[in-house]
Scaffold this motif. Structure first.
Motif, mmCIF file in Angstrom:
data_model
loop_
_atom_site.group_PDB
_atom_site.id
_atom_site.type_symbol
_atom_site.label_atom_id
_atom_site.label_comp_id
_atom_site.label_asym_id
_atom_site.label_seq_id
_atom_site.Cartn_x
_atom_site.Cartn_y
_atom_site.Cartn_z
ATOM 1 N N GLY A 144 0.818 -1.220 0.000
ATOM 2 C CA GLY A 144 0.000 0.000 0.000
ATOM 3 C C GLY A 144 0.844 1.258 0.000
ATOM 4 O O GLY A 144 0.539 2.225 -0.699
ATOM 5 N N ALA A 145 1.932 1.250 0.797
ATOM 6 C CA ALA A 145 2.811 2.419 0.849
ATOM 7 C C ALA A 145 3.471 2.658 -0.496
ATOM 8 O O ALA A 145 3.583 3.802 -0.962
ATOM 9 C CB ALA A 145 3.869 2.214 1.931
ATOM 10 N N ALA A 146 3.931 1.567 -1.142
ATOM 11 C CA ALA A 146 4.577 1.695 -2.445
ATOM 12 C C ALA A 146 3.601 2.231 -3.483
ATOM 13 O O ALA A 146 3.932 3.118 -4.287
ATOM 14 C CB ALA A 146 5.138 0.346 -2.882
ATOM 15 N N THR A 147 2.370 1.695 -3.462
ATOM 16 C CA THR A 147 1.353 2.150 -4.420
ATOM 17 C C THR A 147 0.996 3.613 -4.178
ATOM 18 O O THR A 147 0.883 4.413 -5.118
ATOM 19 C CB THR A 147 0.081 1.283 -4.295
ATOM 20 N N GLY A 148 0.830 3.974 -2.899
ATOM 21 C CA GLY A 148 0.504 5.358 -2.579
ATOM 22 C C GLY A 148 1.615 6.318 -2.963
ATOM 23 O O GLY A 148 1.364 7.404 -3.480
ATOM 24 N N ALA A 149 2.876 5.901 -2.708
ATOM 25 C CA ALA A 149 4.006 6.752 -3.064
ATOM 26 C C ALA A 149 4.083 6.954 -4.575
ATOM 27 O O ALA A 149 4.339 8.069 -5.059
ATOM 28 C CB ALA A 149 5.303 6.142 -2.541
ATOM 29 N N TRP A 150 3.875 5.855 -5.325
ATOM 30 C CA TRP A 150 3.914 5.969 -6.796
ATOM 31 C C TRP A 150 2.806 6.898 -7.281
ATOM 32 O O TRP A 150 3.037 7.766 -8.133
ATOM 33 C CB TRP A 150 3.746 4.582 -7.415
ATOM 34 N N ALA A 151 1.582 6.712 -6.737
ATOM 35 C CA ALA A 151 0.464 7.551 -7.160
ATOM 36 C C ALA A 151 0.715 9.016 -6.788
ATOM 37 O O ALA A 151 0.443 9.931 -7.573
ATOM 38 C CB ALA A 151 -0.835 7.052 -6.517
ATOM 39 N N GLY A 152 1.257 9.248 -5.581
ATOM 40 C CA GLY A 152 1.526 10.611 -5.158
ATOM 41 C C GLY A 152 2.586 11.283 -6.008
ATOM 42 O O GLY A 152 2.481 12.475 -6.330
ATOM 43 N N TYR A 153 3.621 10.511 -6.377
ATOM 44 C CA TYR A 153 4.700 11.069 -7.189
ATOM 45 C C TYR A 153 4.236 11.310 -8.631
ATOM 46 O O TYR A 153 4.607 12.301 -9.263
ATOM 47 C CB TYR A 153 5.886 10.109 -7.192
ATOM 48 N N THR A 154 3.423 10.377 -9.145
ATOM 49 C CA THR A 154 2.990 10.455 -10.550
ATOM 50 C C THR A 154 1.902 11.492 -10.761
ATOM 51 O O THR A 154 1.896 12.211 -11.771
ATOM 52 C CB THR A 154 2.481 9.078 -11.020
ATOM 53 N N TYR A 155 0.978 11.572 -9.816
ATOM 54 C CA TYR A 155 -0.180 12.442 -10.005
ATOM 55 C C TYR A 155 -0.160 13.635 -9.046
ATOM 56 O O TYR A 155 -1.192 14.038 -8.529
ATOM 57 C CB TYR A 155 -1.465 11.637 -9.806
ATOM 58 N N VAL A 156 1.027 14.166 -8.805
ATOM 59 C CA VAL A 156 1.136 15.352 -7.956
ATOM 60 C C VAL A 156 0.328 16.495 -8.587
ATOM 61 O O VAL A 156 0.365 16.684 -9.804
ATOM 62 C CB VAL A 156 2.616 15.763 -7.794
ATOM 63 N N PRO A 157 -0.493 17.193 -7.803
ATOM 64 C CA PRO A 157 -1.351 18.247 -8.357
ATOM 65 C C PRO A 157 -0.540 19.318 -9.091
ATOM 66 O O PRO A 157 0.527 19.732 -8.638
ATOM 67 C CB PRO A 157 -2.032 18.835 -7.116
ATOM 68 N N ALA A 158 -1.071 19.719 -10.213
ATOM 69 C CA ALA A 158 -0.418 20.781 -10.978
ATOM 70 C C ALA A 158 -0.423 22.074 -10.172
ATOM 71 O O ALA A 158 -1.393 22.419 -9.504
ATOM 72 C CB ALA A 158 -1.157 20.994 -12.310
ATOM 73 N N GLY A 159 0.682 22.773 -10.213
ATOM 74 C CA GLY A 159 0.784 24.026 -9.497
ATOM 75 C C GLY A 159 1.242 23.905 -8.062
ATOM 76 O O GLY A 159 1.450 24.912 -7.394
ATOM 77 N N LEU A 160 1.401 22.649 -7.572
ATOM 78 C CA LEU A 160 1.872 22.464 -6.193
ATOM 79 C C LEU A 160 3.345 22.846 -6.118
ATOM 80 O O LEU A 160 4.149 22.442 -6.954
ATOM 81 C CB LEU A 160 1.687 21.001 -5.759
ATOM 82 N N ASP A 161 3.691 23.634 -5.120
ATOM 83 C CA ASP A 161 5.070 24.084 -4.956
ATOM 84 C C ASP A 161 6.017 22.884 -4.885
ATOM 85 O O ASP A 161 5.713 21.863 -4.255
ATOM 86 C CB ASP A 161 5.177 24.911 -3.667
ATOM 87 N N ALA A 162 7.173 22.995 -5.540
ATOM 88 C CA ALA A 162 8.138 21.892 -5.594
ATOM 89 C C ALA A 162 8.576 21.436 -4.208
ATOM 90 O O ALA A 162 8.857 20.254 -3.989
ATOM 91 C CB ALA A 162 9.357 22.318 -6.423
ATOM 92 N N VAL A 163 8.617 22.354 -3.272
ATOM 93 C CA VAL A 163 9.027 22.012 -1.899
ATOM 94 C C VAL A 163 8.039 21.051 -1.251
ATOM 95 O O VAL A 163 8.395 20.269 -0.370
ATOM 96 C CB VAL A 163 9.146 23.298 -1.047
ATOM 97 N N LEU A 164 6.788 21.068 -1.716
ATOM 98 C CA LEU A 164 5.743 20.239 -1.117
ATOM 99 C C LEU A 164 5.577 18.900 -1.814
ATOM 100 O O LEU A 164 4.759 18.078 -1.382
ATOM 101 C CB LEU A 164 4.406 20.995 -1.153
ATOM 102 N N HIS A 165 6.336 18.651 -2.883
ATOM 103 C CA HIS A 165 6.201 17.389 -3.610
ATOM 104 C C HIS A 165 6.528 16.190 -2.719
ATOM 105 O O HIS A 165 5.806 15.190 -2.714
ATOM 106 C CB HIS A 165 7.098 17.389 -4.847
ATOM 107 N N LEU A 166 7.632 16.283 -1.987
ATOM 108 C CA LEU A 166 8.046 15.159 -1.140
ATOM 109 C C LEU A 166 7.044 14.916 -0.011
ATOM 110 O O LEU A 166 6.638 13.753 0.205
ATOM 111 C CB LEU A 166 9.448 15.405 -0.583
ATOM 112 N N PRO A 167 6.611 15.946 0.741
ATOM 113 C CA PRO A 167 5.592 15.707 1.768
ATOM 114 C C PRO A 167 4.295 15.141 1.191
ATOM 115 O O PRO A 167 3.660 14.282 1.810
ATOM 116 C CB PRO A 167 5.362 17.100 2.372
ATOM 117 N N PHE A 168 3.914 15.593 -0.001
ATOM 118 C CA PHE A 168 2.699 15.091 -0.639
ATOM 119 C C PHE A 168 2.839 13.610 -0.949
ATOM 120 O O PHE A 168 1.927 12.811 -0.716
ATOM 121 C CB PHE A 168 2.407 15.882 -1.922
#
Length: 209
Positions: free
Chosen positions: A24-48
């Protein structure tokens, strides 16, 4: 023989728990990394991505718990050895003694969580049912509410040394810990989360076809 079967069943369900959490963690991490919301500050990519991994782990584990729950009940209902429950037989070695104590600790945690639940639920029909609680050797316990939602119980001393009971709502779609003080609050919170909870579980639940 009973000891071996009990420990084997418990080990297999614990291993399955670990696998589903990692998956589940791997799937969530992949989904979060792949579908990061457009316009989200780069600094927040990792926390997201981290938050998505956490949600994914909990959601997949909650869905898998539907299939693992019967196996857990089977493991917990097997006595450590043949005559413990009827005659209170003295264990033959330390290994058997630890099995006895572990089983008693889990049962004790479940019963304490149910007993203290009168503070939340005076109906004596739901949260006070010890059979619905799953105890752990840490002294904590969880109450399975619905797919993607559990009530967690733990005890700790306050600043005056008085033992306090704490009940926390955990849901798949939101890693926020929500303290619960009464059953009406629990109902209100779950009702407000219903569409999101259903969506989170359906996204990871295996197809019934």
């Amino acid at each position: 023989m009973n000891t071996f079967v009990r420990r084997t069943a418990a080990a297999l369900t614990d291993a399955a728990d670990a696998v589903t959490l990692v998956a589940g963690a791997a799937t969530g991490a992949w989904a979060g990394y792949t579908y990061v919301p457009a316009g989200l500050d780069a600094v927040l990519h990792l926390p997201f991505t981290g938050a998505a991994a956490l949600v994914g782990a909990f959601a997949v584990n909650a869905a898998a718990d539907l299939f693992l729950a019967p196996a857990r009940r089977f493991a917990q209902n097997i006595p450590a050895y043949a005559y413990d429950q009827e005659h209170g037989a003295v264990p033959g070695d330390l290994d058997q003694a630890l099995d006895q104590i572990a089983a008693a600790t889990e049962d004790d945690a479940a019963r304490r969580a149910a007993q203290a639940a009168f503070r939340l639920d005076l109906s004596k029909g739901l949260l006070s049912n010890a059979e619905r609680w799953r105890g752990y050797t840490t002294g904590e316990a969880t109450f399975y509410l619905a797919p993607g939602a559990v009530l967690h119980h733990h005890r700790e001393e306050d600043q005056y040394g008085t033992l306090q009971h704490h009940y926390i709502l955990l849901t798949a779609e939101d890693p926020t810990l929500v303290p619960i003080t009464n059953v009406a609050q629990l109902h209100e919170d779950l009702t407000s989360r219903l569409p999101e909870t259903a969506g989170a579980v359906n996204a990871v639940a295996p197809s019934a076809v």
